[in-house]
Design an enzyme around this catalytic site. Structure first.
Site, PDB file in Angstrom:
ATOM      1  N   GLU A 169      -6.568   5.062   7.967  1.00  0.00           N
ATOM      2  CA  GLU A 169      -6.269   6.476   7.677  1.00  0.00           C
ATOM      3  C   GLU A 169      -7.482   7.159   7.041  1.00  0.00           C
ATOM      4  OE1 GLU A 169      -2.716   5.644   5.476  1.00  0.00           O
ATOM      5  OE2 GLU A 169      -1.724   5.043   7.347  1.00  0.00           O
ATOM      6  N   HIS A 172      -9.464   1.743   4.983  1.00  0.00           N
ATOM      7  CA  HIS A 172      -8.177   1.849   5.681  1.00  0.00           C
ATOM      8  C   HIS A 172      -8.333   2.795   6.875  1.00  0.00           C
ATOM      9  CE1 HIS A 172      -3.990   2.732   6.519  1.00  0.00           C
ATOM     10  NE2 HIS A 172      -3.693   1.634   5.864  1.00  0.00           N
ATOM     11  N   GLY A 220       2.806   2.236  10.732  1.00  0.00           N
ATOM     12  CA  GLY A 220       3.813   3.291  10.595  1.00  0.00           C
ATOM     13  C   GLY A 220       4.562   3.607  11.879  1.00  0.00           C
ATOM     14  N   ASN A 247       0.867  -1.182   0.000  1.00  0.00           N
ATOM     15  CA  ASN A 247       0.000   0.000   0.000  1.00  0.00           C
ATOM     16  C   ASN A 247       0.899   1.225   0.000  1.00  0.00           C
ATOM     17  OD1 ASN A 247      -1.787   2.069   0.430  1.00  0.00           O
ATOM     18  ND2 ASN A 247      -2.379   1.448   2.510  1.00  0.00           N
ATOM     19  N   GLU A 294      -5.412  -4.693  10.544  1.00  0.00           N
ATOM     20  CA  GLU A 294      -4.383  -3.681  10.730  1.00  0.00           C
ATOM     21  C   GLU A 294      -4.600  -2.951  12.057  1.00  0.00           C
ATOM     22  OE1 GLU A 294      -2.470  -2.578   6.699  1.00  0.00           O
ATOM     23  OE2 GLU A 294      -3.959  -1.076   7.213  1.00  0.00           O
ATOM     24  N   SER A 343       3.515  -2.260  10.157  1.00  0.00           N
ATOM     25  CA  SER A 343       4.976  -2.392  10.339  1.00  0.00           C
ATOM     26  C   SER A 343       5.500  -3.773   9.963  1.00  0.00           C
ATOM     27  CB  SER A 343       5.372  -2.022  11.774  1.00  0.00           C
ATOM     28  OG  SER A 343       5.050  -0.673  12.043  1.00  0.00           O
ATOM     29  N   LYS A 393       0.048   4.285  -0.273  1.00  0.00           N
ATOM     30  CA  LYS A 393      -0.575   5.483   0.324  1.00  0.00           C
ATOM     31  C   LYS A 393      -0.324   6.686  -0.597  1.00  0.00           C
ATOM     32  CE  LYS A 393      -0.034   3.222   4.720  1.00  0.00           C
ATOM     33  NZ  LYS A 393       0.112   3.301   6.159  1.00  0.00           N
TER      34      LYS A 393
HETATM   35  P1  13P Z   1       3.181   0.301   7.546  1.00  0.00           P
HETATM   36  O1  13P Z   1       3.628  -1.016   6.945  1.00  0.00           O
HETATM   37  O2  13P Z   1       3.971   1.463   7.039  1.00  0.00           O
HETATM   38  O3  13P Z   1       3.093   0.218   9.040  1.00  0.00           O
HETATM   39  O4  13P Z   1       1.675   0.543   7.014  1.00  0.00           O
HETATM   40  C1  13P Z   1       0.744  -0.456   7.142  1.00  0.00           C
HETATM   41  C2  13P Z   1      -0.475  -0.062   6.419  1.00  0.00           C
HETATM   42  O5  13P Z   1      -1.186   0.842   6.795  1.00  0.00           O
HETATM   43  C3  13P Z   1      -0.792  -0.803   5.186  1.00  0.00           C
HETATM   44  O6  13P Z   1      -2.067  -0.479   4.734  1.00  0.00           O
END
Ligand code: 13P
Length: 257
Positions: free
Chosen positions: A101, A99, A177, A13, A171, A217, A15
């Site tokens: 976010e 997601h 992150g 992903n 997640e 992560s 983003k």
């Molecule tokens: P990270 O791997 O950067 O923690 O992000 C995970 C994520 O949100 C994948 O959709």
């Protein structure tokens, strides 16, 4: 993973990362690394503006291209939005829905997640539905209640025939992150629980065929152990998917017995 019953899917992903130029550079570096036989499907979720280029760049490499969001209506007066039909028409295969976010910054709710899941399935896209708890919710001891609620809302009105095309991504928000990964046991417990909810709703045959990923992560160091769990059928990878060599190492970690 349990490759007898379901596909392992490693998805990056991106983003809001990578310009068109950077997307081309990634493809140039990544494609030669894809030469070994793979036991998993590979997906790259890229920003809308780079979708068509990514589809072209990865045409012959068995990498599916995904969008990171879509609207729940197929067309209409929704300035700035993109429909599932539009994505399907250019060759997109998957779309991330809900997601954390988007839930956090753009008012995505379990209600809109459900509408988007149904729109994606109706258009012939495979939704990657994200669920997960915050640190406060984990500490309050309501993780499983919350996950059950999110999964049931997302699947409301989805037929058993269509639910086979759904992918879930567990997640935990506190792991995204942050460099703080769920332990493989924590990931397994929630992924297994998600499968148990699907089993209650659709029966055992359907439940065992659904791919359930872990995200948060995930990196070359922890991927092998996470993917070794029986109900963790892949990963949704943010940061580590931006670097071809790291993403490839995670794909290789899925090539385990
Ligand atoms: P990270 O791997 O950067 O923690 O992000 C995970 C994520 O949100 C994948 O959709």
């Amino acid at each position: 993973m349990n490759r007898r019953y379901r596909k392992t899917i490693i998805a990056g992903n991106w983003k809001m990362n990578k310009t068109l130029t950077e997307t081309k550079a990634f493809a140039e570096e990544f494609k030669p690394l894809l030469n070994r036989p793979r036991w998993c499907d590979v997906v790259l979720c890229v920003p809308f503006v780079n979708l068509q280029a990514a589809i072209r760049l990865f045409k012959d490499s068995k990498v599916s291209i995904a969008a990171e969001n879509c609207h729940y209506e197929s067309s209409g007066a929704y300035t700035g939005e993109v429909s599932a039909e539009m994505l399907k028409d250019i060759g997109v295969k998957y779309v991330i829905i809900g997601h954390s976010e988007r839930r956090q910054y753009y008012n995505e709710t379990d209600f809109t997640v459900n509408k988007k899941v149904r729109a994606a399935l109706d258009a012939g896209l495979r939704p990657i539905i994200c669920v997960g708890e915050s640190l406060e919710q984990r500490e309050l001891g309501v993780t499983m209640e919350l996950i059950a609620y999110q999964v049931k809302c997302a699947l409301s009105g989805v037929s058993a025939e269509k639910v086979r095309h759904v992918v879930f991504a567990y997640e935990p928000i506190w792991a995204i992150g942050t460099g703080k990964t769920a332990t493989s046991q924590e990931a397994q417990d929630v992924c297994e629980f998600i499968r148990s909810i699907i089993r209650k709703l659709y029966g055992a045959r359907v439940a065992r065929a659904v791919t359930i990923q872990y995200g948060g992560s995930m990196n070359p160091k922890n991927a092998f152990e996470l993917l070794g769990q029986p109900d963790v059928d892949g990963g949704l990878i943010g940061g580590a998917s931006l670097k071809p060599d790291q993403f490839m190492e995670i794909i290789n970690a899925a090539n385990q017995d």
